[in-house]
Design an enzyme around this catalytic site. Structure first.
Site, short mmCIF file in Angstrom:
data_model
loop_
_atom_site.label_atom_id
_atom_site.label_comp_id
_atom_site.label_asym_id
_atom_site.label_seq_id
_atom_site.Cartn_x
_atom_site.Cartn_y
_atom_site.Cartn_z
CG ASP A 132 -3.93 -63.64 60.55
OD1 ASP A 132 -4.14 -63.70 61.77
OD2 ASP A 132 -4.55 -62.90 59.78
CG ASN A 155 1.46 -58.19 69.43
OD1 ASN A 155 1.37 -57.76 70.59
ND2 ASN A 155 0.59 -57.86 68.49
CG LEU A 156 7.25 -56.86 73.33
CD1 LEU A 156 7.65 -57.96 74.32
CD2 LEU A 156 8.49 -56.12 72.84
CB SER A 157 1.94 -54.54 72.02
OG SER A 157 0.96 -53.70 72.56
CD GLU A 158 -1.67 -59.38 70.60
OE1 GLU A 158 -2.53 -59.09 69.75
OE2 GLU A 158 -0.95 -60.41 70.52
#
Length: 473
Positions: A263, A194-197
């Site tokens: 998921d 995701n963007l944060s990761e």
């Protein structure tokens, strides 16, 4: 991009990763505790759902693809609950059970569809990485895609062993990454942060151009086949070496709960790629599936009928004038929802009250009505010069506007027999004074157990009489 439903049943996928149990305590709240200013929940229902890598495998199985799962659990009641749920869903689950350690459980206390509290039961697992790797090696034969579902809980100790084992067999590897070191996923076919990761690894991105630039560098540094960055309400971005970036908007109509959305994305991707879909099409399907799951409460799987119906909405094939491939997709979805398909055919040159009554009666024989319409050339052959009065496009448009009619399709042959052989309706309906054995296509429908019905016509209603009356004036 035109979306279609893949054939998932011949697309085996192996999932390896962190297995957990999502447990929900549901109950009402009507008072505040006298011990502290907190609501008292009277638990009325306990619900267990597979979470983490188990939810990925469950989603794959729900789409109709053969799914196997390798993970690590404790040797306890929670592991038994997981095993039973997965077996019931058709997932082949192989757990490395470790005594004296708890299976990871995320307990959520729910009231009135709101999460009041989450309690986590977990300890780092002392995984036997060598045994797990050997288990995976034994299962790779015949697998179309390997998924690494990494939640950083300890099941995945040596990512490279698994990635290289799959690559040696030409099996794509998809990874849902966690943590601050993405080098462990080097050589993967696709990772889906995701963007944060993603920004944890590459730094903040002020705009899409910077995201694309930093993503390209990450792919080059880690020898990645592709990178999919999921961006919440901003949709998702697919990056591939030597291809332009592909930005997809978010598809959710209403966001209710984002639990398990990641998921859903990787499971839909894996199943679609295993079924032979190209990556852009697989990503578009995953984006559609994610839009469905965030409208549900808690960890949830997307079923094949749900995805098929979403594709229908996307392609505008819920109702109206359809091409054959759209019609067959719509029929598959209707049958998945246990709906009975009714079929009738005719010229319908000038629609009149008799037609409307007849079509309403036909629709009453089942749940969905298909009207097959002779094209212009076949009407001319049947009715003679000067017919049809209205072109096939106009005739179909008028029919599609009737409430009794679900789908309209044209055919060029003298009879709809070829169409019937492909559609295989549950009920074939014809108007008139025919005997059942005189209805064209009756033998086709009865051969597979379908029903043929003859309905009477409304008196004093005839297209030919209307045409003659107009010409006489």
């Amino acid at each position: 991009m035109k979306l279609s439903m893949p054939r998932f049943d011949q697309a085996p996928v192996l999932v390896v990763g962190d297995v957990m149990l999502d447990r929900y305590w549901h109950g009402g709240t009507s008072r505040i505790s006298p011990e502290a200013p907190v609501p008292v929940v009277k638990v009325e229902q306990i619900e267990d759902r597979p979470g983490g890598a188990a939810n990925v495998a469950l989603n794959i199985a729900a789409l109709g693809a053969p799914a196997s799962l390798v993970g690590v659990t404790g040797d306890d009641e929670a592991a038994d609950s997981l095993a039973n749920s997965l077996k019931g869903a058709g997932v082949r689950a192989l757990f490395q059970r470790i005594a004296h350690q708890p299976t990871i459980v995320k307990l959520r206390v729910m009231s009135r569809h709101q999460q009041l509290l989450r309690i986590d039961f977990e300890e780092p697992f002392a995984t036997d990485a060598q045994a797990l790797g050997a288990e995976v090696e034994n299962l790779l034969e015949g697998v179309k895609v390997l998924v690494l579902s990494d939640y950083g809980k300890g099941a995945l100790k040596n990512h490279q062993v698994l990635i290289q084992a799959a690559r040696a067999r030409g099996i794509p590897v998809l990874a849902d990454p966690k943590g601050k070191d993405f080098s462990i996923y080097r050589g993967a076919s696709l990772i889906t942060p995701n963007l944060s990761e993603f920004e944890t690894i590459v730094g903040g991105c002020a705009d899409e151009a910077e995201l694309v630039s930093k993503g390209a560098k990450l792919m080059a540094d880690l020898d990645l086949g592709a990178l999919l960055v999921t961006r919440g309400e901003h949709g998702m971005t697919l990056l591939r070496p030597d291809f332009a970036a592909m930005h997809l908007p978010a598809r959710a109509r209403e966001v209710f709960d984002v639990t398990g959305a990641g998921d859903t994305v990787i499971s839909t991707l894996a199943a679609a790629i295993a079924a032979g879909e190209e990556l852009p099409h697989a990503v578009a399907l995953a984006n559609l599936a994610a839009g469905i799951v965030v409208g549900k409460l808690g960890t949830a799987a997307i079923s094949a009928p749900e995805l098929r119906r979403a594709i229908q909405r996307e392609e505008g094939s819920e109702r109206g004038v359809l091409k054959l491939d759209q019609l067959l997709l719509a029929i598959d979805d209707a049958r998945a929802h246990n709906e009975k398909i009714v079929f009738t055919n005719g010229c319908f040159d000038i629609l009149h009250a008799g037609h409307v009554t007849y079509l309403e009666q036909a629709r009453a024989q089942g749940d969905r009505l298909i009207v097959a319409v002779n094209d212009d050339a076949s009407v001319s052959r049947l009715k003679g010069p000067g017919r049809p009065i209205n072109s096939v496009d106009r005739r179909m448009a008028v029919l599609a506007g009737l409430g009794a009619v679900d789908w309209v399709i044209s055919f060029a042959e003298a009879t709809p027999e070829n169409l019937l052989a492909q559609v295989k309706p549950d009920v074939l309906v014809k108007g008139g004074d025919y005997g059942i054995d005189q209805v064209v296509g009756a033998d086709i429908v009865t051969s597979y157990g379908g029903t043929v019905k003859v309905l009477g016509l409304v008196e004093n209603s005839s297209t030919t009489a209307i045409v003659e009356k107009i010409r006489g004036q």
